[in-house]
Design an enzyme around this catalytic site. Structure first.
Site, PDB file in Angstrom:
ATOM      1  CD  GLN A 173      25.085  22.404  -8.874  1.00  0.00           C
ATOM      2  OE1 GLN A 173      24.672  23.229  -9.682  1.00  0.00           O
ATOM      3  NE2 GLN A 173      26.213  22.578  -8.219  1.00  0.00           N
ATOM      4  CG  ASP A 257      16.554  19.538   0.562  1.00  0.00           C
ATOM      5  OD1 ASP A 257      16.654  19.080  -0.591  1.00  0.00           O
ATOM      6  OD2 ASP A 257      16.921  20.691   0.875  1.00  0.00           O
TER       7      ASP A 257
END
Length: 327
Positions: A173, A257
């Site tokens: 992002q 992640d």
């Protein structure tokens, strides 16, 4: 340690086209394209950065609180997460939008045509952290991972207002957020997670130097793929930790992640940053060798054996008591 993980929850629909996209395109007619591809494979995977991190923490026995927005189609995914130790009761369920979805077709040359539908993720900006804290009986850390940008800024501001330690993990992002918003994400987080490219981008977005950013964060963790991890703190020499080599790579999606889940689990157990990086790298390698970002099996013995082989007996001994519960 009570950890809330905010961010994206999504499903990936991945298809394989045995031909080549280029052979389907007609030169001189690219302004009017109407194509259909007969695919041979369809792989539907559970994903989303927050869900992946929470899944890893759940598998390690941390019992995280997942915070994000989904659609009514989340039911099966929710059951899967609950079965793997994730608290999903703070997930917002939209009444009108579907769960975020990535649809991608890959051809024989590994070219891809993909579309991302944010869907219910846009409603994450309506979620407040105070009710999550109240339900959990307090929070020791909030992970602010990729999400609706407005939600990311809101959660960061709430952490500051509520006095909650947080980890900033802006990831992909960063490229879509304005400079002011990126600066807000660096409101003195306990941890900042980036990869090498993002570590440069975040300096460009904020206009701050590496040392200025280090002055605002507790610990800056930069993943470097096959080159391992660098952990930096203001006034100290960086700590470099080698990657744990994979036995072949099946699918890289979700490795970062998994690293975050392992790293945060180890810090929740009170282990030092080096041991945390060891576990993070080991989990990342497990995902690299697995199809999909949420491997259902985690063999503690095999994991410790590989940690011992790469980082030594002391590293494995430090993690062994905490991984013993995995069986």
């Amino acid at each position: 340690m009570r950890i809330a993980v905010t961010g994206s929850i999504a499903t990936d629909h991945l298809m394989v086209f045995p031909g080549r996209f280029a052979e389907q395109l007609i030169e001189g007619s690219l302004d009017k394209v109407s194509l259909s591809f007969l695919v041979e494979e369809l792989d539907i995977r559970r994903g989303g950065v927050a869900a992946n991190i929470a899944f890893g923490l759940g598998r390690l026995g941390i019992g995280p609180y997942l915070v994000g927005a989904v659609g009514a189609d989340f039911a099966d995914y929710q059951i899967w997460l609950k079965e793997n130790g994730v608290d999903t009761d703070s997930v917002h369920i939209s009444t009108s939008l579907h769960t975020a979805r990535f649809v991608c077709t890959t051809d024989a040359d590994n070219n891809q045509i993909g579309s991302f539908y944010p869907g219910a993720m846009s409603e994450a900006r309506t979620i407040g952290l105070a009710p999550v804290r109240e339900r959990a009986g307090g929070l020791d850390l909030v992970v602010v991972s990729p999400n609706d940008p407005v939600a990311m800024v809101r959660h960061t501001r709430e952490c500051t207002a509520l006095g909650l330690p947080f980890a900033a993990d802006p990831s992909q992002q960063l490229a879509f957020m304005g400079s002011d918003d990126v600066r807000e994400l660096l409101a003195h987080p306990a941890y900042l997670f980036t990869n090498e490219y993002e570590s440069v981008l975040i300096q460009e977005k904020t206009g701050w130097t590496e040392q200025q950013i280090l002055g605002r964060v507790g610990t800056w963790v930069t993943t470097r793929g096959a080159d391992g991890v660098q952990i930096a703190r203001a006034g100290l020499l960086p700590l470099d930790v080698a990657a744990l080599p994979p036995n072949g790579t099946v699918e890289p999606t979700g490795a970062g992640d998994a690293f975050r889940a392992g790293f945060l689990a180890a810090t929740a157990w009170g282990l030092d940053l080096e041991n945390a990086a060891h576990l993070g790298c080991a989990l990342a390698t497990t995902v690299l060798e697995t199809k999909g970002p949420q491997p259902p099996e985690l063999d503690a013995g095999a994991l410790l054996g590989r940690i011992r082989g790469t980082y030594g007996d002391a590293a494995a001994a430090g993690l062994a008591p905490y991984l013993a519960a995995l069986g």
